[in-house]
Design a protein around this motif. Structure first.
Motif, PDB file in Angstrom:
ATOM      1  N   PRO A  65       1.014  -1.510  -0.110  1.00  0.00           N
ATOM      2  CA  PRO A  65       0.343  -0.140   0.302  1.00  0.00           C
ATOM      3  C   PRO A  65       0.969   0.886   0.299  1.00  0.00           C
ATOM      4  CG  PRO A  65      -0.021  -1.206   2.244  1.00  0.00           C
ATOM      5  CD  PRO A  65       0.692  -2.009   1.290  1.00  0.00           C
ATOM      6  N   LEU A  66       0.903   1.618  -1.250  1.00  0.00           N
ATOM      7  CA  LEU A  66       1.740   3.733  -0.849  1.00  0.00           C
ATOM      8  C   LEU A  66       1.394   5.063  -0.999  1.00  0.00           C
ATOM      9  CD1 LEU A  66       3.115   1.894  -4.778  1.00  0.00           C
ATOM     10  CD2 LEU A  66       3.808   1.207  -2.742  1.00  0.00           C
ATOM     11  N   LEU A 762     -11.322 -10.142  -2.283  1.00  0.00           N
ATOM     12  CA  LEU A 762     -10.844  -9.227  -3.066  1.00  0.00           C
ATOM     13  C   LEU A 762     -10.681  -8.335  -3.295  1.00  0.00           C
ATOM     14  CD1 LEU A 762     -14.302 -10.754  -5.231  1.00  0.00           C
ATOM     15  CD2 LEU A 762     -11.718 -11.361  -6.106  1.00  0.00           C
ATOM     16  N   TYR A 763     -10.172  -8.081  -1.675  1.00  0.00           N
ATOM     17  CA  TYR A 763     -10.549  -6.154  -1.372  1.00  0.00           C
ATOM     18  C   TYR A 763      -8.838  -6.100  -0.396  1.00  0.00           C
ATOM     19  CZ  TYR A 763     -15.383  -4.771  -2.717  1.00  0.00           C
ATOM     20  OH  TYR A 763     -16.056  -4.858  -3.706  1.00  0.00           O
ATOM     21  N   GLY A 764      -8.400  -4.965  -1.037  1.00  0.00           N
ATOM     22  CA  GLY A 764      -6.471  -4.602  -0.712  1.00  0.00           C
ATOM     23  C   GLY A 764      -6.264  -4.887  -2.195  1.00  0.00           C
ATOM     24  N   VAL A 765      -5.047  -4.407  -2.229  1.00  0.00           N
ATOM     25  CA  VAL A 765      -4.221  -3.183  -3.413  1.00  0.00           C
ATOM     26  C   VAL A 765      -4.113  -4.803  -4.469  1.00  0.00           C
ATOM     27  CG1 VAL A 765      -2.695  -2.444  -4.804  1.00  0.00           C
ATOM     28  CG2 VAL A 765      -4.253  -1.268  -2.738  1.00  0.00           C
ATOM     29  N   LYS A 766      -4.691  -5.443  -5.051  1.00  0.00           N
ATOM     30  CA  LYS A 766      -3.986  -6.633  -6.197  1.00  0.00           C
ATOM     31  C   LYS A 766      -2.501  -6.455  -6.929  1.00  0.00           C
ATOM     32  CE  LYS A 766      -7.034  -8.101  -3.566  1.00  0.00           C
ATOM     33  NZ  LYS A 766      -6.979  -9.325  -2.701  1.00  0.00           N
ATOM     34  N   ASN A 770      -1.399  -0.817  -8.129  1.00  0.00           N
ATOM     35  CA  ASN A 770      -1.133   0.304  -7.493  1.00  0.00           C
ATOM     36  C   ASN A 770      -1.994   1.197  -7.800  1.00  0.00           C
ATOM     37  OD1 ASN A 770       1.122  -1.474  -6.599  1.00  0.00           O
ATOM     38  ND2 ASN A 770       0.560   0.376  -4.575  1.00  0.00           N
ATOM     39  N   TYR A 771      -1.937   2.709  -8.030  1.00  0.00           N
ATOM     40  CA  TYR A 771      -2.503   3.850  -8.249  1.00  0.00           C
ATOM     41  C   TYR A 771      -1.233   4.548  -9.089  1.00  0.00           C
ATOM     42  CZ  TYR A 771      -7.036   3.492  -6.771  1.00  0.00           C
ATOM     43  OH  TYR A 771      -8.620   3.247  -6.775  1.00  0.00           O
TER      44      TYR A 771
END
Length: 784
Positions: A65-66, A762-766, A770-771
């Motif tokens: 998570p960034l 299914l949630y959390g950054v896959k 990342n954006y």
């Protein structure tokens, strides 16, 4: 016939046959035949493995998570933290927050200046607490994170070029405290991946001024925070110009050469000075002197009890996970003894909207608390209206925005309605509603036909703050207000002269303005542009002044919703435009339409991309910079409405289930009138329903497809009368429950829907998701 009565009759038969010297075999055969004709009282087989069930909904990060928009989060309804990495500075940020830390510029002797005449958001804006940085000695390569819902904690592994650090973070529910455990793994050469801590205080100025500095060039800055040591405690005290201070205290307790626990507490004793540090310090020391196992146990016990107060499982794995994450978020962001939940909860960042909004946000925020059976978390909303409502009505909402406060009173009424507490509605809600009704009287005019019209008022956000005559927003709210006042006062036998006046007003009030596209904004303003707010549609949902059981009303609202969503290709829509449309379609019983709209909200671009549903299920507007918590929470309400609705004095079971959902179940969801309701669906049919009454009011049960309802369980025989196809009137005493089914052979079971592995977590950054940009306002780093 009850088993007990049959048994007594059988005993008498045996006695008579023995007296007449009948063969015992004949007597026993007769008794067995009688007993075999009876129907046993059935109970619900509960097949929920809660830790296993909740684990499939955990948020799992396949990528680091960034930024805040990708972070993991913990909270206890008052304090909390958002967890994310800042790779350019090689650190993991624990962004601290406390909901009641606000400025109080117009009320030096109070904790907040909310409700004070002349006060605006800048005078009682939320303020940032700060961040605790965890700095590994080695260069961070990757961070693996899992947010465990069942135990309400975040666990992770920080992989560096010098080894690995593992961490666990949680916010104990019964302590105003954040806890972070860290341990270092040993490398083969005997070295460990060392780490250090660093505190970074938040900028003590309204985040709105930071986000929009050009709008507030002359704002007075609060003093810089003061960081110091007090024995083994680290202290950061933030003084405010309005008086008083808040303070953050932290202490690291080492458990070995390579492991430690960080305790952080923020206290807010404003308007007092010098007390916050003492309170926060005591909170830290009390926790540090208690075994972490004990702190953890009390925390986990609370959360386990919380989750098990109700249950819901549906075939759509993503939607089911989204629902349970919102339940976690509700308790992480709201508690009975805390402040009312604003747009941010304990998870504040630099935002244009650092506070409470009344023209839709606070109303939508509190919808899921009702049906999910978590009214205890909504007590702070009752307190908000009780403490500040009169002042807010007088100083802010008596003009063209009157409808906003009147709509907020609908939430107040809903909470008591779901409790079945008609006494509080009469004693607490009625006086407030009468004050609003009196102000509405001053906004009414008679037209040449003798009909009552409304002067120009606001319809939230349509063409900014422009006013329109006869807004459907205010007409719907006024109708609900007067109808509900009439119902409550007639039941209590009070204010009867006013009741007659309200009835006449309703009789004379003009109809809702409509055109070829359905409901208009006002009598001279059609819905002629894409617009995110559904204020013109409140007459259906949530106010139900238009009747979904009426084909005419159904056609009108259906046409109105379709037009609202398609005009200008929906370019002005926001997230709550989708969750709201899902609720509107659910109210109409159009589950397939509601499901399609919810799927769009969960998986596709919202509007034209300025609004985002984040991988941690938070929701952002303003191109990812402004958190608004109400939208995902209203999505949780919409999900429950597929399964249970209770408007119009009827408990409606699976009223809007999509065709694709052949199975579903729920347990102890709450219906208006003080009822706890459970039900299951198999092979596209409702198999059983359980209703428990907390207060003893009669109810009408509506189950589509049932020709009859047979009592198969419960605590005592219950009188039940069929009043129409699929509708049954049930008379339950306080504390009594009944299980009904269309057939006596049904064995009620409560079990989760089984999901394929690709439908879980299914949630959390896959991977690779990342954006690309950090979505923040360009605010310079704060130095102190």
């Amino acid at each position: 016939m009850k088993t007990k009565l049959v048994s007594r009759f059988a005993v008498k038969v045996v006695a008579r046959r023995v007296k007449k010297s009948k063969p015992l075999s004949i007597v026993l055969l007769f008794v067995f035949a009688l007993l075999s004709c009876t129907q046993k009282t059935k109970t619900i087989e509960n097949n929920i493995n809660w830790p296993e069930f909740m684990a499939q909904h955990d948020l799992v990060w396949e990528e680091t998570p960034l930024q805040w928009n990708e972070g993991a989060f913990t909270g206890n309804g008052q304090v909390g933290m958002m967890i994310y990495a800042t790779m350019k500075d090689n650190r993991l940020d624990f962004h601290m927050g406390r909901q009641d830390v606000t400025d109080h510029r117009k009320a030096p002797n109070k904790k907040t200046s909310m409700g004070v005449k002349g006060a605006n958001l800048m005078d009682f804006s939320r303020l940032d607490i700060g961040r605790m940085y965890l700095r590994p000695a080695g260069k961070i390569q990757k961070i693996k994170v899992r947010q465990h819902l069942w135990n309400a904690e975040v666990r992770g592994t920080i992989i560096t070029d010098l080894g690995e650090l593992t961490f666990r973070a949680f916010t104990p529910y019964n302590r105003m405290l954040n806890v972070i455990e860290v341990s270092s793994t040993e490398k083969q050469d005997g070295k460990t991946a060392d780490y250090t801590w660093e505190w970074k205080a938040g900028n003590p100025i309204s985040p709105r001024a930071l986000a929009k500095p050009e709008s507030y060039p002359d704002i007075e800055l609060n003093p810089k925070p003061v960081v110091s040591k007090n024995g083994d405690l680290n202290v950061c005290v933030q003084t405010l110009n309005a008086g008083g201070d808040y303070a953050t205290v932290w202490k690291e307790v080492e458990s070995s050469e390579s492991a430690s626990t960080m305790y952080l507490s923020t206290a807010n004793e404003i308007p007092a000075s010098g007390k916050s540090e003492v309170v926060a310090g005591k909170t830290v020391n009390d926790a540090a002197s208690t075994t972490l196992t004990e702190v953890e146990k009390i925390h986990r016990d609370w959360w386990h009890s919380f989750f098990q107060k109700s249950f819901l499982s549906i075939p759509d794995g993503r939607m089911e996970s989204f629902y349970w994450i919102q339940l976690y978020k509700m308790a992480a962001c709201s508690r009975a003894d805390g402040p009312a939940l604003d747009l941010n909860g304990p998870f504040l960042k630099v935002t244009s909207w650092p506070g409470l909004w009344w023209n839709l946000n606070v109303q939508l925020t509190y919808w899921p608390f009702n049906t999910s059976n978590h009214l205890e978390l909504a007590e702070n909303y009752i307190k908000l209206i009780d403490d500040y409502g009169d002042a807010m009505l007088k100083n802010r909402f008596s003009g063209s925005t009157l409808g906003d406060y009147a709509w907020a009173l609908h939430n107040y009424w809903l909470i008591y309605s779901y409790k079945g507490d008609w006494e509080s509605i009469q004693n607490k809600w009625v006086p407030k509603a009468m004050d609003v009704a009196k102000i509405y009287e001053g906004k009414q005019i008679r037209n040449e036909n003798g009909k009552i019209e409304l002067i120009a008022m606001g319809s939230p956000e349509y063409k900014g703050f422009e006013k329109f005559e006869n807004t459907n927003y205010n007409l719907a709210i006024l109708r609900w207000l007067l109808n509900t006042l009439i119902e409550s006062n007639e039941k209590a036998g009070t204010n009867l002269a006013e009741v007659e006046k309200w009835k006449q007003t309703l009789e004379d009030l003009i109809p809702y303005p409509i055109d070829e596209n359905g409901l208009m904004i006002g009598s001279s303003q059609p819905v002629d542009m894409s617009h995110r707010h559904y204020s013109h549609l409140l007459a259906l949902y949530p106010l139900f002044q238009l009747d979904p059981d009426s084909p005419e009303d159904m056609a009108l609202v259906d046409k109105s919703v379709v037009h609202w969503h398609k005009i200008e290709d929906g370019k002005g829509l926001a997230g709550y435009s989708y969750t709201g449309a899902a609720s509107l379609y659910n109210a109409l019983g159009r589950g397939n339409d509601a499901y399609g709209i919810m799927q769009h909200f969960l998986t596709k671009q919202i509007g034209k991309g300025s609004a985002l549903l984040l991988p941690n299920t938070f929701y952002m507007e303003g191109w990812g910079r402004n958190p608004v918590i109400e939208t995902p929470l209203s999505g949780a309400a919409a999900i429950m409405e597929f399964l249970l609705q209770s408007w119009g004095n009827k408990i409606r079971i699976f009223p809007a289930v999509p065709d694709a959902w052949e199975e579903a179940s729920f347990n102890d969801l709450r219906a208006q009138g003080g009822f706890l309701v459970s039900a299951a669906r198999e092979n596209s049919k409702t198999t059983w329903v359980k209703i428990k009454s907390e207060v003893g009011h009669p109810c009408v049960l509506k189950v589509p497809g049932w020709n009859e309802a047979i009592q198969i369980g419960g605590n005592g025989k219950v009188r039940m009368t069929k009043i129409a196809d699929g509708e049954f009137e049930i008379a339950l005493a306080a504390g009594q429950e009944i299980i009904v089914a269309p057939s006596p052979e049904v064995q009620p079971q409560l079990k989760p829907v089984q999901h394929n592995v690709e439908e879980i977590n299914l949630y959390g950054v896959k991977k690779g998701m990342n954006y690309e940009e950090e979505m923040v306002y360009p605010v310079p780093e704060y130095e102190y």
